[in-house]
Design a protein around this motif. Structure first.
Motif, PDB file in Angstrom:
ATOM      1  N   ARG A  89      22.697  27.379  26.263  1.00 22.22           N
ATOM      2  CA  ARG A  89      24.143  27.168  26.358  1.00 22.22           C
ATOM      3  C   ARG A  89      24.894  28.156  25.487  1.00 22.22           C
ATOM      4  N   THR A  90      24.385  28.360  24.284  1.00 28.03           N
ATOM      5  CA  THR A  90      25.036  29.298  23.373  1.00 28.03           C
ATOM      6  C   THR A  90      25.001  30.717  23.935  1.00 28.03           C
ATOM      7  N   SER A  91      23.849  31.120  24.453  1.00 32.91           N
ATOM      8  CA  SER A  91      23.705  32.449  25.034  1.00 32.91           C
ATOM      9  C   SER A  91      24.654  32.652  26.205  1.00 32.91           C
ATOM     10  N   ALA A  92      24.750  31.645  27.079  1.00 33.94           N
ATOM     11  CA  ALA A  92      25.635  31.748  28.233  1.00 33.94           C
ATOM     12  C   ALA A  92      27.092  31.862  27.799  1.00 33.94           C
ATOM     13  N   THR A  93      27.462  31.102  26.766  1.00 28.86           N
ATOM     14  CA  THR A  93      28.834  31.150  26.266  1.00 28.86           C
ATOM     15  C   THR A  93      29.169  32.515  25.678  1.00 28.86           C
ATOM     16  N   VAL A  94      28.246  33.063  24.913  1.00 30.52           N
ATOM     17  CA  VAL A  94      28.469  34.376  24.298  1.00 30.52           C
ATOM     18  C   VAL A  94      28.570  35.458  25.372  1.00 30.52           C
ATOM     19  N   ARG A  95      27.685  35.410  26.363  1.00 23.75           N
ATOM     20  CA  ARG A  95      27.707  36.401  27.437  1.00 23.75           C
ATOM     21  C   ARG A  95      28.984  36.295  28.267  1.00 23.75           C
ATOM     22  N   ALA A  96      29.398  35.070  28.548  1.00 24.32           N
ATOM     23  CA  ALA A  96      30.613  34.870  29.338  1.00 24.32           C
ATOM     24  C   ALA A  96      31.839  35.371  28.592  1.00 24.32           C
ATOM     25  N   ARG A  97      31.868  35.147  27.276  1.00 22.40           N
ATOM     26  CA  ARG A  97      32.995  35.621  26.480  1.00 22.40           C
ATOM     27  C   ARG A  97      33.021  37.153  26.438  1.00 22.40           C
ATOM     28  N   ALA A  98      31.847  37.769  26.290  1.00 21.61           N
ATOM     29  CA  ALA A  98      31.764  39.228  26.274  1.00 21.61           C
ATOM     30  C   ALA A  98      32.168  39.824  27.619  1.00 21.61           C
ATOM     31  N   ALA A  99      31.882  39.095  28.705  1.00 22.24           N
ATOM     32  CA  ALA A  99      32.220  39.562  30.041  1.00 22.24           C
ATOM     33  C   ALA A  99      33.676  39.291  30.394  1.00 22.24           C
ATOM     34  N   ARG A 100      34.388  38.574  29.523  1.00 19.33           N
ATOM     35  CA  ARG A 100      35.788  38.214  29.738  1.00 19.33           C
ATOM     36  C   ARG A 100      35.948  37.270  30.929  1.00 19.33           C
ATOM     37  N   LEU A 101      35.011  36.364  31.082  1.00 18.43           N
ATOM     38  CA  LEU A 101      35.090  35.377  32.155  1.00 18.43           C
ATOM     39  C   LEU A 101      35.949  34.195  31.717  1.00 18.43           C
ATOM     40  N   ASP A 102      36.805  33.741  32.582  1.00 16.36           N
ATOM     41  CA  ASP A 102      37.631  32.569  32.302  1.00 16.36           C
ATOM     42  C   ASP A 102      36.724  31.349  32.211  1.00 16.36           C
ATOM     43  N   ALA A 103      36.741  30.669  31.080  1.00 15.87           N
ATOM     44  CA  ALA A 103      35.869  29.515  30.863  1.00 15.87           C
ATOM     45  C   ALA A 103      36.178  28.362  31.810  1.00 15.87           C
ATOM     46  N   GLY A 104      37.362  28.337  32.388  1.00 13.61           N
ATOM     47  CA  GLY A 104      37.735  27.255  33.286  1.00 13.61           C
ATOM     48  C   GLY A 104      37.337  27.485  34.730  1.00 13.61           C
ATOM     49  N   MET A 105      36.817  28.666  35.023  1.00 12.18           N
ATOM     50  CA  MET A 105      36.484  28.997  36.407  1.00 12.18           C
ATOM     51  C   MET A 105      34.985  28.889  36.666  1.00 12.18           C
ATOM     52  N   MET A 106      34.456  27.682  36.510  1.00 10.48           N
ATOM     53  CA  MET A 106      33.058  27.416  36.820  1.00 10.48           C
ATOM     54  C   MET A 106      32.998  26.557  38.082  1.00 10.48           C
ATOM     55  N   LEU A 107      31.811  26.441  38.650  1.00 15.74           N
ATOM     56  CA  LEU A 107      31.655  25.646  39.862  1.00 15.74           C
ATOM     57  C   LEU A 107      32.108  24.212  39.659  1.00 15.74           C
ATOM     58  N   GLU A 108      31.734  23.643  38.504  1.00 16.80           N
ATOM     59  CA  GLU A 108      32.055  22.244  38.264  1.00 16.80           C
ATOM     60  C   GLU A 108      33.545  22.004  38.038  1.00 16.80           C
ATOM     61  N   ALA A 109      34.317  23.069  37.852  1.00 14.17           N
ATOM     62  CA  ALA A 109      35.757  22.915  37.615  1.00 14.17           C
ATOM     63  C   ALA A 109      36.561  22.897  38.913  1.00 14.17           C
ATOM     64  N   TRP A 110      35.901  23.132  40.026  1.00 13.22           N
ATOM     65  CA  TRP A 110      36.612  23.191  41.308  1.00 13.22           C
ATOM     66  C   TRP A 110      37.067  21.812  41.779  1.00 13.22           C
ATOM     67  N   ASP A 111      38.294  21.730  42.240  1.00 12.55           N
ATOM     68  CA  ASP A 111      38.845  20.501  42.789  1.00 12.55           C
ATOM     69  C   ASP A 111      38.389  20.366  44.243  1.00 12.55           C
ATOM     70  N   GLU A 112      37.527  19.408  44.511  1.00 15.68           N
ATOM     71  CA  GLU A 112      36.963  19.266  45.844  1.00 15.68           C
ATOM     72  C   GLU A 112      37.971  18.789  46.883  1.00 15.68           C
ATOM     73  N   ASN A 113      39.160  18.405  46.446  1.00 20.31           N
ATOM     74  CA  ASN A 113      40.193  17.982  47.383  1.00 20.31           C
ATOM     75  C   ASN A 113      41.083  19.136  47.839  1.00 20.31           C
ATOM     76  N   SER A 114      40.767  20.352  47.416  1.00 20.15           N
ATOM     77  CA  SER A 114      41.573  21.506  47.792  1.00 20.15           C
ATOM     78  C   SER A 114      41.465  21.770  49.294  1.00 20.15           C
ATOM     79  N   SER A 115      42.532  22.272  49.870  1.00 17.75           N
ATOM     80  CA  SER A 115      42.583  22.510  51.318  1.00 17.75           C
ATOM     81  C   SER A 115      42.244  23.953  51.649  1.00 17.75           C
ATOM     82  N   VAL A 116      41.022  24.354  51.324  1.00 15.70           N
ATOM     83  CA  VAL A 116      40.558  25.693  51.674  1.00 15.70           C
ATOM     84  C   VAL A 116      39.235  25.570  52.419  1.00 15.70           C
TER      85      VAL A 116
END
Length: 287
Positions: A58-85
């Protein structure tokens, strides 16, 4: 009644000396569990070490994601399944395995404004970080500005080399604006050097055929786009803007006149399996 185990100062010192200090956070609970279930010593040791491995991952993934400038809120589990797409769920399931990265193939994610392109791409980046891959994520206009600045201080070659060597390169909002001669040359170099060697994920409001017209040098543009497409899966997202679901609410009701231009975008689709209407459904056998 089971009493809470006491961790001696000697054990604390030993664990810290071995750089296993974080084990102390869960060790009392694990000791209690071992007593209650009469775990063999070997099973208890395995349980504690598995906890530490999970923490380090978990720590490694967090460090890598921060270095890559990935938005921490844009993970699969953060998706709203009620979205109309809607998009091809079978293709998305295949992309989420990251086999395309192992095969050095690309992904082009297309769709109108706000339907989830950035979130999908970022989610792939987070998965890659969890698997200890190197990732760089950048919006196209910022990437080109950085490369132009690098030409001025003599670091351009080093910056391009970083983009070429990274396991997964994410370029967001590509061809949203016209590319001048320098920007066209930069994207050409990156695409050519990464072709069949490393994976690139691109999001865009435009189709690849439109990218060529937005670049200053038609010949370089055709060469770059042809290479990208020849090794790419194409995922098309359609539907209503996900951003509208993120508007401020008061008492559960939308606030009139609230802003709707905040990211993140959608990632994973809801439970329905309706394929996109146009263009045609991508073939996961490609490339």
């Amino acid at each position: 009644m089971t009493t809470t185990p006491t961790i001696s100062s000697e054990l604390r010192q030993v664990l810290r000396r071995l750089r296993l200090g974080p084990i102390l956070d869960t060790l009392p609970e694990r000791l209690t569990l071992a007593q209650q279930q009469h775990l063999p010593y070997q099973d208890f040791l395995e349980l504690v070490l598995v906890d530490e491995i999970a923490r380090r991952d978990r720590t490694s993934a967090t460090v890598r994601a921060r270095a890559a400038r990935l938005d921490a809120g844009m993970m699969l589990e953060a998706w709203d399944e009620n979205s109309s797409v809607t998009f091809d769920r079978q293709l998305w399931a295949e992309l989420a395995t990251l086999r395309f990265v192992n095969d050095a193939n690309n992904v082009i994610i297309m769709g109108p404004v706000g339907v989830g392109k950035t979130h999908l791409a970022t989610a792939l980046g987070h998965i890659a970080c969890r698997r200890r891959m190197s990732v760089v994520a950048e919006r196209a206009d910022r990437l080109f500005k950085r490369l132009k600045a690098a030409r001025l201080d003599g670091s351009h070659e080093a910056e391009v080399r970083k983009l070429i060597r990274v396991d997964l390169l994410l370029i967001d909002d590509f061809a949203l604006q016209s590319l001048d001669a320098t920007e066209t040359a930069d994207i050409y170099e990156v695409v050519v050097e990464r072709h069949r060697r490393a994976s690139t994920v691109i999001t865009s409001n435009r189709e690849p055929a439109e990218w060529i017209a937005s670049m200053a040098d038609t010949l370089l543009a055709q060469s770059a786009v042809d290479r990208l497409q020849s090794a790419s899966y194409e995922l098309v997202i359609e539907g209503e803007s996900y951003r509208r679901r993120q508007r401020p609410r008061l008492g559960g009701q939308l606030v009139a006149g609230s802003a709707t231009d905040a990211e993140p975008l959608a990632a994973e689709h809801d439970a329905q399996d309706t394929p996109p209407a146009t263009p045609a459904k991508p073939d996961i056998s490609r490339p």
